[in-house]
Scaffold this motif. Structure first.
Motif, PDB file in Angstrom:
ATOM      1  N   UNK A  86       0.804  -1.202   0.000  1.00  0.00           N
ATOM      2  CA  UNK A  86       0.000   0.000   0.000  1.00  0.00           C
ATOM      3  C   UNK A  86       0.844   1.261   0.000  1.00  0.00           C
ATOM      4  N   UNK A  87       0.162   2.407  -0.169  1.00  0.00           N
ATOM      5  CA  UNK A  87       0.873   3.684  -0.280  1.00  0.00           C
ATOM      6  C   UNK A  87       1.630   4.019   0.998  1.00  0.00           C
ATOM      7  N   UNK A  88       1.023   3.785   2.166  1.00  0.00           N
ATOM      8  CA  UNK A  88       1.680   4.115   3.424  1.00  0.00           C
ATOM      9  C   UNK A  88       2.908   3.249   3.646  1.00  0.00           C
ATOM     10  N   UNK A  89       2.798   1.960   3.342  1.00  0.00           N
ATOM     11  CA  UNK A  89       3.951   1.073   3.489  1.00  0.00           C
ATOM     12  C   UNK A  89       5.071   1.481   2.542  1.00  0.00           C
ATOM     13  N   UNK A  90       4.719   1.894   1.338  1.00  0.00           N
ATOM     14  CA  UNK A  90       5.728   2.356   0.378  1.00  0.00           C
ATOM     15  C   UNK A  90       6.477   3.566   0.931  1.00  0.00           C
ATOM     16  N   UNK A  91       5.727   4.534   1.500  1.00  0.00           N
ATOM     17  CA  UNK A  91       6.364   5.737   2.041  1.00  0.00           C
ATOM     18  C   UNK A  91       7.285   5.406   3.213  1.00  0.00           C
ATOM     19  N   UNK A  92       6.834   4.520   4.092  1.00  0.00           N
ATOM     20  CA  UNK A  92       7.627   4.202   5.275  1.00  0.00           C
ATOM     21  C   UNK A  92       8.906   3.459   4.894  1.00  0.00           C
ATOM     22  N   UNK A 135       2.013  -5.742   6.465  1.00  0.00           N
ATOM     23  CA  UNK A 135       2.999  -6.266   7.410  1.00  0.00           C
ATOM     24  C   UNK A 135       2.850  -7.772   7.570  1.00  0.00           C
ATOM     25  N   UNK A 136       1.619  -8.258   7.656  1.00  0.00           N
ATOM     26  CA  UNK A 136       1.397  -9.706   7.773  1.00  0.00           C
ATOM     27  C   UNK A 136       1.911 -10.434   6.522  1.00  0.00           C
ATOM     28  N   UNK A 137       1.705  -9.837   5.330  1.00  0.00           N
ATOM     29  CA  UNK A 137       2.163 -10.480   4.105  1.00  0.00           C
ATOM     30  C   UNK A 137       3.685 -10.507   4.022  1.00  0.00           C
ATOM     31  N   UNK A 139      12.906  -9.709   6.654  1.00  0.00           N
ATOM     32  CA  UNK A 139      13.762  -8.534   6.862  1.00  0.00           C
ATOM     33  C   UNK A 139      12.988  -7.241   6.570  1.00  0.00           C
ATOM     34  N   UNK A 140      12.266  -7.229   5.455  1.00  0.00           N
ATOM     35  CA  UNK A 140      11.450  -6.061   5.128  1.00  0.00           C
ATOM     36  C   UNK A 140      10.345  -5.869   6.169  1.00  0.00           C
ATOM     37  N   UNK A 141       9.806  -6.968   6.674  1.00  0.00           N
ATOM     38  CA  UNK A 141       8.757  -6.872   7.693  1.00  0.00           C
ATOM     39  C   UNK A 141       9.287  -6.206   8.958  1.00  0.00           C
ATOM     40  N   UNK A 142      10.534  -6.561   9.346  1.00  0.00           N
ATOM     41  CA  UNK A 142      11.121  -5.935  10.529  1.00  0.00           C
ATOM     42  C   UNK A 142      11.334  -4.442  10.305  1.00  0.00           C
ATOM     43  N   UNK A 191       6.709   1.613  11.544  1.00  0.00           N
ATOM     44  CA  UNK A 191       5.379   1.800  12.115  1.00  0.00           C
ATOM     45  C   UNK A 191       5.479   2.333  13.551  1.00  0.00           C
ATOM     46  N   UNK A 192       6.437   1.818  14.302  1.00  0.00           N
ATOM     47  CA  UNK A 192       6.637   2.344  15.658  1.00  0.00           C
ATOM     48  C   UNK A 192       6.995   3.832  15.624  1.00  0.00           C
ATOM     49  N   UNK A 193       7.853   4.207  14.674  1.00  0.00           N
ATOM     50  CA  UNK A 193       8.192   5.622  14.532  1.00  0.00           C
ATOM     51  C   UNK A 193       6.990   6.460  14.135  1.00  0.00           C
TER      52      UNK A 193
END
Length: 463
Positions: free
Chosen positions: A116-122, A172-174, A181-184, A190-192
């Motif tokens: 998704x867009x948010x995951x891409x930005x992060x 994140x689940x996917x 590694x990408x999930x971590x 996400x914490x930030x």
């Protein structure tokens, strides 16, 4: 930016700066001339157009700095840097050392395009894009409507939903199954993001919640018994009493135009215009003479009610624009005049001197009334309102109700303000019910709200 300025005006009012609609319009016109590019020039423009005192200028400057500062979005590099610092200090880092790569702008490989867009930005660590998304989420969540600290969790949840936390959790689940590694890295980002949202909500609460919190604190203080205030609340109560005095001055010091002019006298108007076929070219008005308040205050400063008398005298002597003449007297075992002390000294110093002369003694209302009759009874005229503030407890001594009757016959009104609860009147050595028949008004006056209402009614009787 107009909405942004409107929010700034709300924050400024919460910081104690009085911003009228006309002043806000002037400020917006000035800002339209100077623009938003130069932050220093914008700050000076708002200070010049809105601040009217040095205190308001300081409060407005602090409000401006807080309002136009934006929390920096935290990225994976920030999280990794914090983990490295914890490792150097001997603490175990919250994230594995290989979960992020500090200093690499794009991270460990590019983000999968199906995210998704948010995951891409992060994952891309695009600070500007994340900051824009946070600002949009704040607007969508109506963050400027926050009022109480108990709403922090609610607005944090709204902002996270507006950012698309549901889609991010699915991504994140996917990734946990496909690319740990990408999930971590995404979990750390996400914490930030949560920290950034938390900081934005805290900043908004400080900006927009101060006025409501101040109003709530004042309301609690207004209803707090003045005889049982804690030491830390005494200064707050004095500030509240000064605010009450300002409010009463604004209410009564400027008579309305109709009061100045009077009411239309129809009969005289018709007679004056008989030559013109009763067309009212000339008007006649009924004018009623209004006396300015003249007050004689007799305050019990024995130990049980000294603090209430302190606040009452502070309020009465703060109404110099409304009350034409105030003569104040303090008593416990005997009575002295304290008008000059209160007029020439600061309230704290004045009360210390009064208490050193007559305070904390055993109450003797009869002897005090006798002192007043002997030396100052001529100060009571048909224009005078006599206010007695005390609990009417005379230690079983002669209450001398005959003197209060004489005062009542000479005065415009006699008002007794008793800081003790009504259930205690008439019990023990209380002489309240023996004094009450010679008073025009007897009121319980144990908190600031009741004190304001009582003084307001006294001044309004002269309007």
């Amino acid at each position: 930016m107009r909405e942004e300025l409107h929010r700034f005006f709300r924050a400024a009012r919460g910081a104690g700066v009085r911003v009228s609609p006309a002043e806000s319009i002037d400020a917006m016109r000035a800002v339209s001339e100077v623009g938003f590019a130069d932050r220093g020039l914008l700050r000076d423009t708002l200070l010049v157009t809105l601040a009217k005192t040095q205190d308001e200028k300081q409060a407005l400057a602090q409000c401006f700095d807080l309002f136009f500062s934006r929390p920096e979005p935290k990225t994976n590099a920030d999280a990794a840097e914090g983990a490295d610092q914890q490792s150097e200090s001997g603490a175990s880092p919250s994230q594995p050392s290989g979960s992020s790569a500090p200093g690499q702008g794009g991270g460990e490989g590019s983000a999968p395009p199906e995210l998704g867009e948010l995951a891409q930005m992060l994952l891309a660590q695009d600070r500007s894009a994340v900051a824009a998304a946070l600002a949009g989420a704040a607007n969508e969540a109506s963050l400027s409507n926050i009022r109480f600290f108990t709403q922090r969790g609610l607005f944090q949840s709204r902002m996270m939903e507006a950012l698309g936390i549901g889609q991010l959790r699915d991504d994140l689940d996917r990734l946990k199954a496909d690319d740990p590694a990408q999930a971590e890295r995404l979990a750390a980002a996400l914490d930030g993001l949560r920290d950034s949202v938390r900081e934005m909500v805290a900043q908004a609460l400080l900006l927009y919640g101060r006025e409501e919190a101040e109003n709530l604190r004042h309301e609690v203080l207004r209803n707090a018994p003045m005889m049982r205030l804690e030491r830390r609340q005494v200064e707050q109560m004095k500030e509240l009493i000064r605010a009450i005095a300002r409010r009463l001055r604004e209410r009564y010091s400027k008579p309305r135009k109709r009061q100045r002019r009077g009411h239309l006298d129809v009969r005289r108007t018709i007679r004056r215009n008989a030559a013109w076929g009763n067309i009212p070219f000339l008007t006649a008005w009924k004018r009623r003479h209004r006396d300015r308040p003249q007050i004689v205050a007799l305050c019990d400063v024995s130990g049980s009610v000294a603090q209430v008398s302190d606040f009452f005298l502070l309020l009465i002597h703060s109404l110099h624009e409304v009350v034409d003449d105030v003569r104040s007297f303090a008593f416990s075992g005997h009575l002295i005049e304290v008008s000059d002390i209160l007029d020439k000294q600061e309230p704290e110093a004045a009360m210390r001197e009064i208490m050193s002369k007559v305070g904390f003694g055993s109450s003797d209302y009869g002897a005090s009334l006798a002192d007043f009759e002997k030396r100052w009874l001529r100060a009571v005229t048909p224009k005078t309102t006599v206010i007695v503030l005390g609990d009417a407890r005379s230690n079983n001594l002669d209450p001398r109700t005959d003197i209060l009757r004489t005062i009542s016959e000479r005065a415009k009104r006699v008002v007794w303000l008793n800081p003790e609860g009504r259930m205690g009147w008439g019990w023990g050595d209380s002489e309240m019910f023996r004094y009450a028949p010679f008073c025009n008004l007897v009121r319980q006056c144990s908190n600031a709200k009741q004190l304001e209402r009582a003084v307001s009614d006294i001044v309004a009787a002269y309007q």
